[in-house]
Design a protein around this motif. Sequence first.
Motif, short mmCIF file in Angstrom:
data_model
loop_
_atom_site.label_atom_id
_atom_site.label_comp_id
_atom_site.label_asym_id
_atom_site.label_seq_id
_atom_site.Cartn_x
_atom_site.Cartn_y
_atom_site.Cartn_z
N GLU A 142 0.84 -1.20 0.00
CA GLU A 142 0.00 0.00 0.00
C GLU A 142 0.87 1.26 0.00
OE1 GLU A 142 -3.72 -1.69 2.76
OE2 GLU A 142 -2.70 0.18 3.26
N LYS A 143 1.89 1.26 0.86
CA LYS A 143 2.77 2.42 0.97
C LYS A 143 3.53 2.68 -0.32
CE LYS A 143 3.44 1.78 5.96
NZ LYS A 143 4.41 1.39 7.02
N ILE A 144 3.99 1.61 -0.96
CA ILE A 144 4.71 1.75 -2.23
C ILE A 144 3.80 2.35 -3.29
CG2 ILE A 144 5.75 0.44 -4.14
CD1 ILE A 144 6.85 -1.47 -2.00
N MET A 145 2.55 1.87 -3.35
CA MET A 145 1.61 2.38 -4.34
C MET A 145 1.29 3.85 -4.08
SD MET A 145 0.11 1.41 -7.09
CE MET A 145 0.18 -0.38 -7.01
N LEU A 146 1.14 4.21 -2.81
CA LEU A 146 0.87 5.61 -2.47
C LEU A 146 2.06 6.50 -2.78
CD1 LEU A 146 -1.02 5.13 0.91
CD2 LEU A 146 -1.98 6.04 -1.21
N ASP A 147 3.26 6.00 -2.56
CA ASP A 147 4.46 6.77 -2.89
C ASP A 147 4.54 7.07 -4.38
OD1 ASP A 147 5.30 6.90 -0.29
OD2 ASP A 147 6.71 5.23 -0.44
N ARG A 148 4.07 6.12 -5.19
CA ARG A 148 4.15 6.26 -6.64
C ARG A 148 3.01 7.10 -7.20
NH1 ARG A 148 7.73 6.13 -10.88
NH2 ARG A 148 6.63 5.66 -12.82
N ALA A 149 1.79 6.82 -6.75
CA ALA A 149 0.62 7.46 -7.36
C ALA A 149 -0.10 8.43 -6.44
CB ALA A 149 -0.35 6.38 -7.85
N GLY A 150 0.30 8.50 -5.19
CA GLY A 150 -0.22 9.52 -4.27
C GLY A 150 -1.73 9.64 -4.24
N GLN A 151 -2.23 10.87 -4.43
CA GLN A 151 -3.65 11.16 -4.32
C GLN A 151 -4.47 10.62 -5.48
OE1 GLN A 151 -5.30 12.53 -1.59
NE2 GLN A 151 -3.29 11.97 -0.78
N ARG A 152 -3.82 9.96 -6.41
CA ARG A 152 -4.56 9.29 -7.48
C ARG A 152 -4.85 7.84 -7.12
NH1 ARG A 152 -1.27 8.44 -11.24
NH2 ARG A 152 0.61 9.22 -10.24
N THR A 153 -4.41 7.41 -5.93
CA THR A 153 -4.59 6.03 -5.50
C THR A 153 -5.67 5.91 -4.44
OG1 THR A 153 -2.27 5.47 -5.92
CG2 THR A 153 -3.47 4.06 -4.39
N THR A 154 -6.59 4.99 -4.64
CA THR A 154 -7.57 4.65 -3.62
C THR A 154 -7.35 3.20 -3.20
OG1 THR A 154 -9.28 6.25 -4.22
CG2 THR A 154 -10.03 4.20 -3.21
N ILE A 155 -7.30 2.98 -1.91
CA ILE A 155 -7.05 1.66 -1.35
C ILE A 155 -8.34 1.11 -0.76
CG2 ILE A 155 -5.82 0.37 0.45
CD1 ILE A 155 -3.52 2.41 0.07
N ILE A 156 -8.65 -0.15 -1.08
CA ILE A 156 -9.79 -0.84 -0.48
C ILE A 156 -9.24 -2.00 0.35
CG2 ILE A 156 -11.98 -1.99 -0.83
CD1 ILE A 156 -12.02 -0.91 -3.66
N ARG A 157 -9.59 -2.00 1.62
CA ARG A 157 -9.24 -3.13 2.49
C ARG A 157 -10.47 -4.00 2.65
NH1 ARG A 157 -5.91 0.66 6.81
NH2 ARG A 157 -3.98 0.82 5.58
N TRP A 205 -13.77 8.90 -6.52
CA TRP A 205 -13.30 8.88 -5.13
C TRP A 205 -11.82 8.50 -5.10
CZ3 TRP A 205 -18.06 5.71 -3.04
CH2 TRP A 205 -19.17 6.59 -2.93
N TRP A 206 -10.98 9.42 -5.49
CA TRP A 206 -9.54 9.15 -5.55
C TRP A 206 -8.84 9.73 -4.33
CZ3 TRP A 206 -9.47 5.43 -8.65
CH2 TRP A 206 -10.29 5.41 -9.79
N GLY A 207 -7.72 9.11 -3.98
CA GLY A 207 -6.99 9.54 -2.80
C GLY A 207 -7.71 9.15 -1.51
N GLU A 208 -8.45 8.04 -1.55
CA GLU A 208 -9.27 7.62 -0.41
C GLU A 208 -8.80 6.27 0.13
OE1 GLU A 208 -11.91 9.27 0.87
OE2 GLU A 208 -12.87 10.44 -0.73
N LEU A 209 -9.25 5.95 1.33
CA LEU A 209 -9.05 4.64 1.94
C LEU A 209 -10.39 4.15 2.45
CD1 LEU A 209 -7.43 2.30 3.26
CD2 LEU A 209 -7.07 3.81 5.23
N PHE A 210 -10.78 2.94 2.02
CA PHE A 210 -12.06 2.38 2.44
C PHE A 210 -11.88 0.97 3.00
CE2 PHE A 210 -13.30 5.09 -1.29
CZ PHE A 210 -14.02 6.05 -0.58
N ASN A 211 -12.59 0.69 4.09
CA ASN A 211 -12.77 -0.68 4.51
C ASN A 211 -13.98 -1.23 3.76
OD1 ASN A 211 -10.69 -0.63 6.39
ND2 ASN A 211 -12.03 0.02 8.06
N GLY A 212 -13.83 -2.41 3.19
CA GLY A 212 -14.94 -3.04 2.47
C GLY A 212 -15.43 -4.25 3.25
N VAL A 213 -16.38 -4.03 4.17
CA VAL A 213 -16.91 -5.10 5.02
C VAL A 213 -18.40 -4.88 5.21
CG1 VAL A 213 -16.80 -6.22 7.28
CG2 VAL A 213 -14.70 -5.33 6.24
N PHE A 214 -19.19 -5.94 5.06
CA PHE A 214 -20.63 -5.81 5.25
C PHE A 214 -20.94 -5.57 6.73
CE2 PHE A 214 -25.09 -6.94 5.30
CZ PHE A 214 -25.53 -6.40 4.10
#
Length: 268
Positions: A142-157, A205-214
Amino acid sequence: MSKIGIMGCGWLGLPLAESLLKKGHSVKGTTTSEDKREQLLQLGIEAFCITLTESAIIGNIAAFLDGTDILIVNVPPRLRGPKKENYVLKIQRLCEQLPANKTVKVVFVSSTSVYGDVTGEITESTPPRPATESGKQLLEAEKIMLDRAGQRTTIIRFGGLIGPDRHPIKQLAGKTGLKNGDHFVNLIHLTDCIFLIEQIIANHWWGELFNGVFPEHPTKRAFYRAAAIKAGVAPPSYLSKTEDNGKKVISERLYNVKMLRFNTSVLP
């Protein structure tokens, strides 16, 4: 409509690609086998046979990335069995190939395993404390992807994935002496995984972090007993009551900020 590249057209990536096609997007996809590539082509997906390794990328990654507006990275770590790998290095190789113009937006599929053994309610603001090798490598990726693409990266956990031909009860049926029976389950259905990714794309929704859990969290003991009864198999048995309920992962940003609601219950 966007030109979307899906790195990893497996259990999640393939139905996601099909759904995006139906919505009018142009879709590229990768697979590691030529037979699967032919299947993707027949479905209307511009398919590439590409393999990520720790030291190199095998296949025409430049052609896959060329013209791509949105890249969905759906390549899980493989850290079990004899063919263990360094997932962090694989993601590093991929990031090195992202276009220098820095216009490609990224959805990185991660896991709630990055929270480790933290107990209680877990939200996107909870500091990760991975306890497993998979969780540790995912957090570093996750950190590597954020370092490369920054606020264009959205992470889903995502929590545990369930859906067609995929349910943990298949592995747990009839097992005895299992631990943590009073821990909460943190699951999400394939349908809602696809729904969430499509909402991210549609709403930018770019530059975001989401938990994906019902938002239903029965205990493992109750959940797998009900699932076993429904599947007609022997239910697993757990040891006596545990001291805590483990973690309950909440999709706080989706529910309380974006006002998004998942649609497919995980209950048996």
